[in-house]
Design a protein around this motif. Structure first.
Motif, PDB file in Angstrom:
ATOM      1  N   GLN A   1      72.275  85.838 -33.446  1.00  0.00           N
ATOM      2  CA  GLN A   1      73.141  85.472 -32.323  1.00  0.00           C
ATOM      3  C   GLN A   1      74.581  85.262 -32.793  1.00  0.00           C
ATOM      4  O   GLN A   1      75.530  85.700 -32.157  1.00  0.00           O
ATOM      5  CB  GLN A   1      72.616  84.179 -31.678  1.00  0.00           C
ATOM      6  CG  GLN A   1      73.485  83.695 -30.547  1.00  0.00           C
ATOM      7  CD  GLN A   1      72.866  82.492 -29.857  1.00  0.00           C
ATOM      8  OE1 GLN A   1      71.787  82.029 -30.229  1.00  0.00           O
ATOM      9  NE2 GLN A   1      73.533  81.996 -28.835  1.00  0.00           N
ATOM     10  N   GLU A  33      68.533  86.725 -29.948  1.00  0.00           N
ATOM     11  CA  GLU A  33      69.597  86.501 -28.959  1.00  0.00           C
ATOM     12  C   GLU A  33      70.853  87.301 -29.321  1.00  0.00           C
ATOM     13  O   GLU A  33      71.922  86.730 -29.489  1.00  0.00           O
ATOM     14  CB  GLU A  33      69.964  85.016 -28.894  1.00  0.00           C
ATOM     15  CG  GLU A  33      68.817  84.087 -28.603  1.00  0.00           C
ATOM     16  CD  GLU A  33      68.513  83.975 -27.114  1.00  0.00           C
ATOM     17  OE1 GLU A  33      69.083  84.758 -26.324  1.00  0.00           O
ATOM     18  OE2 GLU A  33      67.688  83.131 -26.743  1.00  0.00           O
ATOM     19  N   GLY A  86      73.826  86.597 -27.130  1.00  0.00           N
ATOM     20  CA  GLY A  86      74.026  85.204 -26.737  1.00  0.00           C
ATOM     21  C   GLY A  86      75.454  84.714 -26.872  1.00  0.00           C
ATOM     22  O   GLY A  86      75.902  83.860 -26.121  1.00  0.00           O
ATOM     23  N   THR A 115      64.839  86.628 -26.688  1.00  0.00           N
ATOM     24  CA  THR A 115      65.872  86.283 -25.706  1.00  0.00           C
ATOM     25  C   THR A 115      65.303  85.351 -24.647  1.00  0.00           C
ATOM     26  O   THR A 115      64.090  85.221 -24.499  1.00  0.00           O
ATOM     27  CB  THR A 115      66.435  87.553 -25.034  1.00  0.00           C
ATOM     28  OG1 THR A 115      67.498  87.199 -24.170  1.00  0.00           O
ATOM     29  CG2 THR A 115      65.359  88.288 -24.254  1.00  0.00           C
ATOM     30  N   ASP A 169      67.145  85.598 -21.714  1.00  0.00           N
ATOM     31  CA  ASP A 169      67.891  86.230 -20.619  1.00  0.00           C
ATOM     32  C   ASP A 169      67.003  87.300 -19.985  1.00  0.00           C
ATOM     33  O   ASP A 169      66.704  88.323 -20.608  1.00  0.00           O
ATOM     34  CB  ASP A 169      69.174  86.840 -21.203  1.00  0.00           C
ATOM     35  CG  ASP A 169      70.062  87.426 -20.116  1.00  0.00           C
ATOM     36  OD1 ASP A 169      69.569  87.636 -18.993  1.00  0.00           O
ATOM     37  OD2 ASP A 169      71.237  87.690 -20.423  1.00  0.00           O
ATOM     38  N   ILE A 188      68.224  90.907 -19.965  1.00  0.00           N
ATOM     39  CA  ILE A 188      68.029  91.634 -21.227  1.00  0.00           C
ATOM     40  C   ILE A 188      66.580  92.076 -21.329  1.00  0.00           C
ATOM     41  O   ILE A 188      66.267  93.235 -21.635  1.00  0.00           O
ATOM     42  CB  ILE A 188      68.400  90.739 -22.424  1.00  0.00           C
ATOM     43  CG1 ILE A 188      69.875  90.321 -22.362  1.00  0.00           C
ATOM     44  CG2 ILE A 188      68.078  91.426 -23.749  1.00  0.00           C
ATOM     45  CD1 ILE A 188      70.850  91.431 -22.570  1.00  0.00           C
TER      46      ILE A 188
END
Lengths: 227, 409
Positions: free
Chosen positions: A94, A170, A173, A202, A204, A207
Motif C-alpha cells: 500500500q 491494498e 489504498g 483489499t 474496496d 477493486i
C-alpha cells in the motif's frame, strides 16, 4: 488441467500475545489457479493480513499444508523462505516501500541482487520499468515521482524476477481513485499479457469487482467464494 | 555478488546522514589522530636523541664519581691521576683515548658584553674523543696544558654573543672571571645536543682551569672522564679494564666501586626503554579512545537499525537472506570507522608536522616521523573496531522478523 499455483489446506495460525492465544486463521483451505486474478476481502481482524503473509511466505502457518508452485512450504528456515519469496513471490505494498535514496532502476534491481543474478541486471530492471510505462524515469528517485509512478516502480520491482504470484496489499489504498484505477488497469493488463497470478488484498469492493474471484474472510475462516 | 555494491550502498546511506556520521566518527578520528601524532613525535624524538647520542663521539664510556647506588659512602673523587692510569696502554689495551674534563659555571666577557656559561677544562684528547672540530684557529695542545696557558676556544654561539660574529675573532682577548684569556680557536657549529646547545661553549686547558678558574679539592680532581674504546667490539672489555684500574687506584673492595660507568650503548638502551614505556602508554590511550569511539558507532548503528526497520523488512520480503542484511550493516559500520581512521591519520600527521615546525623554529631541530606501520596499524585497527562494534547492531537487523519489520511504523 494445470496444477493450481497455490494449494492451501486447513491453514491455521496462532499468535501468542502474552498469556492470550490469538487464532488469526482457523483452518483456511483454498486453491488458486495459475493466471487467475483473485481478491481477498475481509474486515480488519478477519485474518486477511495473516493469510497474505502466509501465502507470501513471509510467515509460516502454525499447522496445515501450503504448496506454492509445486514447492511445499513448511518447516523451512528463514533463509530458505527468503529464497522462495525472492523467486516465486512479488510484493506490491500500500505504501510503495521504495528505498528513498535509490533510483527507480536500482529499486527494481534489488530482488535481482538478492537472487544473485550476475549478468544483465540493469537490462532486466530497465525492461521491467518499461513494461510499467516508466522507461523514461529510470534514474529518478522516489521523491521525484508521483504516487502513481512510485507504485508503478513497485510493480516493476515485483515483476522483475518473473514470480509465480504477485501479492498486492491494498495497492490503491494510498492513491486517489483515478490513479488507483490506472494502477488496477496496469495490474490486470500485466496479468492478461504475461499470465502472472495476481492476488489482491483489499477492502474496496470496486477493486474486488474487477477480479475473477473474491475470497471473503471472516474471523479466520473463508466465508464465501464469489466467482 | 558484487563486492562494491554493499560499499556503494553503505556510502549512500552514510552520506544521507552527514552530520550524524561525522559526529559518530569523531571519537575514532580523535583517537587515531592522537596515536598518530604521539607516535610521530615519539619516533622523531627518539631519532633526535639517538642522533645526538651518536654525535657525542664514538665508542664512548663515561666515568663518573660515585657508585651505582647510594650505599657507597665517601666516594673518592676522580683525579688526573686516574685519567693517567687509564691511559696506560699495558693495563688498558682496549682503550684508545682518555679525556678528563672539569666543568663549572663562569662569567666570560668582552668589551661591554658578558655571558655566563658552562666552562670546560679539557685536555688535547678531548677534541678527537668528543668529535669537537676547531674551524678557525687551533686546538688546545700539550704545551698549553704544561704552561697553564691563558687561552680559550669558543663555541659559535658564545662568539656571536661576545663579538656579534664568529669569524676573525681569533687573537682577541676575552675575560673569564676577570682574567684575560686569548682566543685561539672557534669550534665548528654542532647544533643542539642532549643538554642544550653545544655551541654555547668555552674550552680552556684543564691545568689552567684547575689552577685559576675552577679550584677543587684535591686540586687535580676532575668531574668526568671520557674514555674512548679502540673498537665497538671492545667497549665491554674497556669497561672491565677501567673498573680494574680504578678499583686498584681507589683501593676499593670488590662490589663497592665508588665510580660508575656508562657507555653510549647504555644511554641508547635507557632512551629506548623510555620510548618503549611511552609507546605502551600511548597504546593505552589509543585503546581507550578507540573503545569509546567504537561504542559510539555501536550506539548509532542501533539507532540506524531501528530507524530502518521497515527498509530491512522490505529487503527481507524481496528475498534478502540474513547474511545479506548482516553484510550491509557490517560494511556500513566498518566503513564509518575506517573513514574516521583515515581522517584521524591525516589529522595526526598534520599535528605532528606542525609541532615539528614549531620545535624547529624555536631552536630544536626535530623531524616527526609517521611510519608506514603506524598508518597501516591505525587503518586496520579502526576498520576492525567498526567491524567488532557493528556485529551486535547488524545481528539485530538480520534477525528482525520480516512480518513485524514491515508493519513497523
Amino acid at each position: 488441467m494445470d496444477t493450481p499455483v497455490i494449494i492451501a489446506r486447513d491453514l491455521t495460525k496462532v499468535y501468542k500475545m502474552g498469556e492470550m492465544e490469538v487464532h488469526a486463521l482457523r483452518g483456511v483451505s483454498l486453491e488458486i489457479r495459475r493466471g487467475e486474478v483473485v481478491a481477498i476481502m475481509g474486515a480488519s481482524g478477519s485474518g486477511k493480513s495473516t493469510l497474505m503473509n502466509t501465502l507470501g511466505c513471509l510467515d509460516l502457518p502454525t499447522s496445515g499444508e501450503y504448496i506454492l508452485d509445486g514447492e511445499v512450504v513448511a518447516d523451512l528456515d528463514d533463509d530458505q523462505l527468503a529464497d522462495i519469496r525472492n523467486r516465486k513471490v512479488g510484493f506490491v505494498f500500500q505504501s510503495f516501500n521504495l528505498l528513498p535514496r535509490s533510483t527507480a532502476l536500482s529499486n527494481v534491481e534489488l530482488p535481482l541482487r538478492y537472487s544473485h543474478t550476475k549478468s544483465g541486471r540493469k537490462e532486466k530492471a530497465r525492461l521491467a520499468l518499461e513494461s510499467v510505462g516508466l522507461g523514461d524515469r529510470i534514474n529518478h528517485r522516489p521523491t521525484e515521482l508521483s504516487g502513481g509512478q512510485q507504485q508503478r516502480v513497485a510493480i516493476a520491482r515485483a515483476l522483475v524476477n518473473n514470480p509465480s504470484i504477485v501479492m498486492a496489499d491494498e495497492p490503491t489504498g494510498n492513491l486517489d481513485s483515478k490513479v488507483g484505477q490506472e494502477i488496477m488497469d496496469l495490474l490486470l493488463n500485466l496479468n492478461k499479457e504475461s499470465g502472472t497470478t495476481l492476488i489482491i488484498i483489499t477492502h474496496d469492493s470496486k477493486i474486488a469487482a474487477q477480479t475473477e474471484r473474491v475470497i471473503r474472510l471472516h474471523d479466520g475462516r473463508v466465508l464465501e467464494e464469489v466467482a | 555478488m558484487n563486492i562494491w555494491q554493499p560499499v556503494i550502498e553503505a556510502l549512500e546511506s552514510l552520506n544521507a546522514n552527514k552530520v550524524r556520521s561525522g559526529l559518530t566518527i569523531l571519537g575514532i578520528v580523535i583517537g587515531v589522530a592522537a596515536v598518530i601524532a604521539m607516535l610521530a613525535l615519539g619516533t622523531g624524538a627518539q631519532d633526535t636523541i639517538l642522533g645526538s647520542l651518536s654525535g657525542i663521539g664514538t665508542n664512548l664510556i663515561f666515568v663518573f664519581r660515585g657508585g651505582e647506588d647510594d650505599s657507597i659512602r665517601n666516594p673518592e673523587p676522580l683525579t688526573m691521576g686516574d685519567a693517567e692510569a687509564l691511559s696506560d696502554i699495558f693495563s688498558a689495551p682496549s682503550i684508545e683515548a682518555v679525556a678528563p674534563i672539569l666543568q663549572g659555571n663562569a662569567e666570560i666577557s668582552y668589551g661591554g658584553e658578558a655571558t655566563t656559561l658552562t666552562l670546560s677544562g679539557v685536555t688535547p684528547e678531548f677534541f678527537p674523543v668528543r668529535n669537537y672540530v676547531v674551524g678557525e684557529g687551533s686546538e688546545i695542545d700539550e704545551e698549553h696544558i704544561l704552561a697553564r696557558a691563558s687561552v680559550v676556544i669558543l663555541g659559535v654561539d658564545t662568539a656571536d654573543t661576545l663579538f656579534g660574529r664568529h669569524e676573525g675573532v681569533v687573537g682577541e682577548t676575552v675575560r673569564i672571571e676577570g682574567q684575560p684569556f686569548r682566543v685561539i680557536g672557534i669550534l665548528e657549529k654542532r647544533g643542539g645536543g642532549m643538554m642544550g646547545s653545544e655551541d654555547e661553549a668555552a674550552l680552556v686547558p684543564i691545568s689552567t682551569a684547575q689552577a685559576r678558574l675552577l679550584r677543587r679539592n684535591p686540586a687535580d680532581k676532575v668531574d668526568v672522564i671520557f674514555v674512548q674504546a679502540a673498537d665497538a667490539d671492545l667497549v665491554s672489555d674497556a669497561k672491565e679494564e677501567i673498573s680494574e684500574i680504578l678499583r686498584r687506584e681507589h683501593r676499593t673492595a670488590v662490589g663497592e666501586d665508588d665510580f660508575s660507568l656508562m657507555s653510549q650503548d647504555d644511554m641508547v638502551d635507557t632512551a629506548s626503554s623510555i620510548t618503549g614505556i611511552l609507546t605502551i602508554f600511548i597504546g593505552g590511550i589509543a585503546a581507550i579512545s578507540l573503545l569509546v569511539g567504537g561504542i559510539g558507532i555501536m550506539n548509532i548503528m542501533l539507532v540506524s537499525v531501528t530507524e530502518r526497520t521497515r527498509e530491512i523488512g522490505l529487503r527481507k520480503a524481496l528475498g534478502a537472506r540474513k547474511r545479506d542484511i548482516l553484510t550491509q550493516f557490517l560494511v556500513e559500520s566498518s566503513l564509518l570507522s575506517l573513514v574516521g581512521g583515515l581522517i584521524g591519520i591525516l589529522l595526526g600527521w598534520g599535528i605532528g608536522v606542525i609541532v615539528g615546525i614549531v620545535a624547529t623554529k624555536s631552536g630544536t631541530p626535530f623531524e616527526p616521523v609517521v611510519g608506514l606501520n603506524a598508518v597501516l596499524l591505525a587503518t586496520l585497527f579502526s576498520a576492525a573496531v567498526g567491524l567488532f562494534f557493528g556485529i551486535y547492531p547488524a545481528n539485530r537487523a538480520a534477525n528482525l522478523v520480516p512480518v513485524e519489520a514491515l508493519r513497523y511504523e
